[in-house]
Every structure is written in C-alpha cells, then in structure tokens.
Design a protein around this motif. Sequence first.
Motif, PDB file in Angstrom:
ATOM      1  N   PRO A 147       0.806  -1.215  -0.076  1.00 11.36           N
ATOM      2  CA  PRO A 147       0.037   0.124  -0.158  1.00 11.36           C
ATOM      3  C   PRO A 147       0.869   1.036   0.145  1.00 11.36           C
ATOM      4  O   PRO A 147       2.010   1.274   0.257  1.00 11.36           O
ATOM      5  CB  PRO A 147      -0.783  -0.147   1.206  1.00 11.36           C
ATOM      6  N   LYS A 148       0.309   2.440  -0.402  1.00  8.08           N
ATOM      7  CA  LYS A 148       0.771   3.569  -0.396  1.00  8.08           C
ATOM      8  C   LYS A 148       1.445   3.912   0.942  1.00  8.08           C
ATOM      9  O   LYS A 148       1.007   3.568   2.063  1.00  8.08           O
ATOM     10  CB  LYS A 148      -0.099   4.688  -0.725  1.00  8.08           C
ATOM     11  N   PHE A 149       2.762   4.522   0.931  1.00  7.67           N
ATOM     12  CA  PHE A 149       3.466   4.509   2.126  1.00  7.67           C
ATOM     13  C   PHE A 149       4.166   3.618   2.835  1.00  7.67           C
ATOM     14  O   PHE A 149       5.097   3.897   3.836  1.00  7.67           O
ATOM     15  CB  PHE A 149       2.857   5.546   3.053  1.00  7.67           C
ATOM     16  N   TRP A 150       4.066   2.319   2.582  1.00  3.10           N
ATOM     17  CA  TRP A 150       4.577   1.157   2.748  1.00  3.10           C
ATOM     18  C   TRP A 150       5.886   0.885   2.184  1.00  3.10           C
ATOM     19  O   TRP A 150       5.569   0.876   0.845  1.00  3.10           O
ATOM     20  CB  TRP A 150       3.428   0.023   3.082  1.00  3.10           C
ATOM     21  N   HIS A 151       6.732   0.215   2.890  1.00  2.00           N
ATOM     22  CA  HIS A 151       7.969  -0.174   1.889  1.00  2.00           C
ATOM     23  C   HIS A 151       8.233  -1.527   2.334  1.00  2.00           C
ATOM     24  O   HIS A 151       8.260  -1.960   3.447  1.00  2.00           O
ATOM     25  CB  HIS A 151       8.971   0.739   2.236  1.00  2.00           C
ATOM     26  N   PHE A 152       8.055  -2.494   1.295  1.00  2.94           N
ATOM     27  CA  PHE A 152       8.513  -3.813   1.591  1.00  2.94           C
ATOM     28  C   PHE A 152       9.850  -4.295   0.890  1.00  2.94           C
ATOM     29  O   PHE A 152      10.085  -4.011  -0.174  1.00  2.94           O
ATOM     30  CB  PHE A 152       7.143  -4.903   0.813  1.00  2.94           C
ATOM     31  N   THR A 153      10.627  -5.129   1.607  1.00  2.33           N
ATOM     32  CA  THR A 153      11.791  -5.437   1.441  1.00  2.33           C
ATOM     33  C   THR A 153      11.993  -6.930   1.561  1.00  2.33           C
ATOM     34  O   THR A 153      11.496  -7.423   2.779  1.00  2.33           O
ATOM     35  CB  THR A 153      13.016  -4.674   2.038  1.00  2.33           C
ATOM     36  N   LYS A 154      12.458  -7.785   0.649  1.00  2.51           N
ATOM     37  CA  LYS A 154      12.582  -9.300   0.759  1.00  2.51           C
ATOM     38  C   LYS A 154      13.950  -9.473   0.889  1.00  2.51           C
ATOM     39  O   LYS A 154      14.529  -9.158  -0.333  1.00  2.51           O
ATOM     40  CB  LYS A 154      11.864 -10.021  -0.240  1.00  2.51           C
ATOM     41  N   LYS A 155      14.542 -10.119   1.653  1.00  2.00           N
ATOM     42  CA  LYS A 155      16.131 -10.263   1.753  1.00  2.00           C
ATOM     43  C   LYS A 155      16.643 -11.647   1.188  1.00  2.00           C
ATOM     44  O   LYS A 155      15.783 -12.584   1.230  1.00  2.00           O
ATOM     45  CB  LYS A 155      16.561 -10.014   3.262  1.00  2.00           C
ATOM     46  N   GLU A 156      17.895 -11.691   1.068  1.00  2.00           N
ATOM     47  CA  GLU A 156      18.155 -12.910   0.189  1.00  2.00           C
ATOM     48  C   GLU A 156      18.377 -14.269   1.482  1.00  2.00           C
ATOM     49  O   GLU A 156      18.286 -15.333   1.185  1.00  2.00           O
ATOM     50  CB  GLU A 156      19.675 -12.918   0.068  1.00  2.00           C
ATOM     51  N   SER A 157      18.231 -13.874   2.630  1.00  2.00           N
ATOM     52  CA  SER A 157      18.160 -14.776   3.779  1.00  2.00           C
ATOM     53  C   SER A 157      16.778 -15.512   4.051  1.00  2.00           C
ATOM     54  O   SER A 157      16.674 -16.259   4.698  1.00  2.00           O
ATOM     55  CB  SER A 157      18.620 -14.162   5.020  1.00  2.00           C
ATOM     56  N   GLY A 158      15.804 -14.820   3.317  1.00  7.05           N
ATOM     57  CA  GLY A 158      14.560 -15.205   3.310  1.00  7.05           C
ATOM     58  C   GLY A 158      13.701 -14.391   4.403  1.00  7.05           C
ATOM     59  O   GLY A 158      12.453 -14.595   4.598  1.00  7.05           O
ATOM     60  N   THR A 159      14.295 -13.554   5.097  1.00  5.13           N
ATOM     61  CA  THR A 159      13.347 -12.895   5.738  1.00  5.13           C
ATOM     62  C   THR A 159      12.827 -11.685   4.842  1.00  5.13           C
ATOM     63  O   THR A 159      13.399 -11.331   3.863  1.00  5.13           O
ATOM     64  CB  THR A 159      14.343 -11.970   7.145  1.00  5.13           C
ATOM     65  N   TRP A 160      12.061 -10.907   5.491  1.00  4.30           N
ATOM     66  CA  TRP A 160      11.369  -9.591   5.052  1.00  4.30           C
ATOM     67  C   TRP A 160      10.961  -8.503   5.990  1.00  4.30           C
ATOM     68  O   TRP A 160      11.035  -9.141   7.396  1.00  4.30           O
ATOM     69  CB  TRP A 160       9.904 -10.310   4.300  1.00  4.30           C
ATOM     70  N   HIS A 161      10.986  -7.422   5.345  1.00  2.68           N
ATOM     71  CA  HIS A 161      10.745  -6.356   6.301  1.00  2.68           C
ATOM     72  C   HIS A 161       9.705  -5.478   5.560  1.00  2.68           C
ATOM     73  O   HIS A 161       9.851  -5.069   4.331  1.00  2.68           O
ATOM     74  CB  HIS A 161      12.184  -5.570   6.647  1.00  2.68           C
ATOM     75  N   LEU A 162       8.539  -5.104   6.502  1.00  6.05           N
ATOM     76  CA  LEU A 162       7.606  -4.085   5.946  1.00  6.05           C
ATOM     77  C   LEU A 162       7.421  -2.878   6.967  1.00  6.05           C
ATOM     78  O   LEU A 162       7.459  -3.310   8.066  1.00  6.05           O
ATOM     79  CB  LEU A 162       6.191  -5.014   5.925  1.00  6.05           C
ATOM     80  N   GLU A 163       7.586  -1.581   6.466  1.00  3.04           N
ATOM     81  CA  GLU A 163       7.569  -0.538   7.251  1.00  3.04           C
ATOM     82  C   GLU A 163       6.966   0.660   6.801  1.00  3.04           C
ATOM     83  O   GLU A 163       7.071   0.832   5.543  1.00  3.04           O
ATOM     84  CB  GLU A 163       9.130  -0.250   7.608  1.00  3.04           C
ATOM     85  N   GLU A 164       6.319   1.239   7.461  1.00  6.87           N
ATOM     86  CA  GLU A 164       5.845   2.768   7.164  1.00  6.87           C
ATOM     87  C   GLU A 164       6.463   3.603   7.600  1.00  6.87           C
ATOM     88  O   GLU A 164       6.411   3.909   8.884  1.00  6.87           O
ATOM     89  CB  GLU A 164       4.190   2.621   7.660  1.00  6.87           C
ATOM     90  N   HIS A 165       7.095   4.737   7.013  1.00  9.40           N
ATOM     91  CA  HIS A 165       8.014   5.682   7.683  1.00  9.40           C
ATOM     92  C   HIS A 165       7.384   6.852   8.526  1.00  9.40           C
ATOM     93  O   HIS A 165       8.113   7.237   9.420  1.00  9.40           O
ATOM     94  CB  HIS A 165       8.910   6.146   6.684  1.00  9.40           C
ATOM     95  N   PHE A 166       6.345   7.309   8.138  1.00  4.95           N
ATOM     96  CA  PHE A 166       5.638   8.271   8.917  1.00  4.95           C
ATOM     97  C   PHE A 166       5.134   7.627  10.252  1.00  4.95           C
ATOM     98  O   PHE A 166       5.496   8.650  11.379  1.00  4.95           O
ATOM     99  CB  PHE A 166       4.277   8.755   8.131  1.00  4.95           C
ATOM    100  N   THR A 167       4.667   6.486  10.448  1.00  5.30           N
ATOM    101  CA  THR A 167       4.212   6.084  11.819  1.00  5.30           C
ATOM    102  C   THR A 167       5.268   5.609  12.521  1.00  5.30           C
ATOM    103  O   THR A 167       5.244   5.192  14.002  1.00  5.30           O
ATOM    104  CB  THR A 167       2.837   5.444  11.825  1.00  5.30           C
ATOM    105  N   GLY A 168       6.166   4.894  11.901  1.00  9.94           N
ATOM    106  CA  GLY A 168       7.028   4.161  12.379  1.00  9.94           C
ATOM    107  C   GLY A 168       6.883   2.524  12.518  1.00  9.94           C
ATOM    108  O   GLY A 168       7.507   1.692  13.034  1.00  9.94           O
ATOM    109  N   GLU A 169       5.450   2.328  12.196  1.00  9.70           N
ATOM    110  CA  GLU A 169       4.923   0.969  12.379  1.00  9.70           C
ATOM    111  C   GLU A 169       5.866  -0.107  11.383  1.00  9.70           C
ATOM    112  O   GLU A 169       6.211   0.245  10.233  1.00  9.70           O
ATOM    113  CB  GLU A 169       3.448   0.867  12.052  1.00  9.70           C
ATOM    114  N   SER A 170       6.207  -1.063  11.608  1.00 10.62           N
ATOM    115  CA  SER A 170       7.082  -2.093  11.081  1.00 10.62           C
ATOM    116  C   SER A 170       6.690  -3.362  11.549  1.00 10.62           C
ATOM    117  O   SER A 170       6.441  -3.584  12.493  1.00 10.62           O
ATOM    118  CB  SER A 170       8.455  -2.045  11.329  1.00 10.62           C
ATOM    119  N   LEU A 171       6.947  -4.408  10.518  1.00 13.48           N
ATOM    120  CA  LEU A 171       6.733  -5.981  10.685  1.00 13.48           C
ATOM    121  C   LEU A 171       7.821  -6.327  10.104  1.00 13.48           C
ATOM    122  O   LEU A 171       8.124  -6.246   8.779  1.00 13.48           O
ATOM    123  CB  LEU A 171       5.473  -6.102  10.025  1.00 13.48           C
TER     124      LEU A 171
END
Length: 177
Positions: A147-171
């Motif tokens: 979704p808009k304002f969210w950034h999803f990154t999938k890493k080579e190690s199999g982990t992933w990171h999802l973050e919204e920079h304005f609120t700081g919420e992350s998963l």
Amino acid sequence: MFKKNLNWRLGFRGSSTARRLSVYRLAWTTFFLLLVAGLTACNTVKNMPPANLSEPGWTVLQGQAVWRPKLTAPEIAGDLLVATNLDGRSFIQFTKTPLPIVVGQTTSNSWKIHFVPNNQTFSAPGHPPSKIVWLHLPRDLAGAKPPKFWHFTKKESGTWHLEEHFTGESLEGYLNP
C-alpha cells in the motif's frame, strides 16, 4: 417580549414570509442531512465464515515475526501464520504465546481483523485500508505492490521487512513452508 426575544434568538427577523422560509430551509437541511447519514451508514461484514485451513487450496506458512505498532512503542515478537487460498482468500494470525494478538482474514470482496488484547474487531466490504498492515502482508509476500507509504523488502536470507516511515510501524520476520 418573550416572542420577540425568541424570534431574535432563532434568527427570525423581518416578515412572516422570511420566518416561513427559514423554517422550510431548516426542515429541508435536516431532512437532507438525515438522508445522507442514512445512505452512508457503516456497512460492516456481519458474518464472515471462519477460515478452514484444512480445506483444499490453502497454502499455509508459519514462522516468526517482530511487530512494532508505532515508532515509540516496544517491539512485540511472536509466532506468525499466513495462509492464502487459490480463490483469493487469506488468513493471518500473530500470536504471543499463549494468546493471539492479531487475527485477520480477507476475501475477494471483504476483510475482517480482530485485535485480541483490546477486543476490537473491524470489518468492511472491499479492500482493506492501507493502515492495517496485517491484511496486506499475504499479498506483499506474493509479490504485489505494498500500500501507499509502505515499503516492503525481501532479503536474500529469506527474511522480509515491511515498514511505514511516517508512523514508524514495522513488521519483520520469516516464514517456513
């Protein structure tokens, strides 16, 4: 005297025609506002059936995740279950043993999420709002654009990171098939 003060306070100045027009205007405005409120009332999903993950067509992934609800909040680590169905349904559960923290599901035309500690349930027809990251995670993991304002990154190690920079919420987490 009372009638004169009452008319002044209600805004009835001048002739009786002006007073009549003001009453009609007030009545039509009230009617219009009630009509708009009635037509735009909340349309929640009443009975979304529970997801039966043992049915054919479900792909279930389990792993670990760390959720930070906002920038100033502490991180919460727990078990994560993400299930997707071939028909477009998805199910997600984040558990901090022994209790679930978040349980959500989507269908092709509705969504529902339950935050267990606060006993809050939200549901509606259509696509889930971008503020509820949990309901977008299955699609993001499948390669859809977040979704808009969210950034999803999938890493080579199999982990992933999802973050919204304005609120700081992350998963952040990983999942095993």
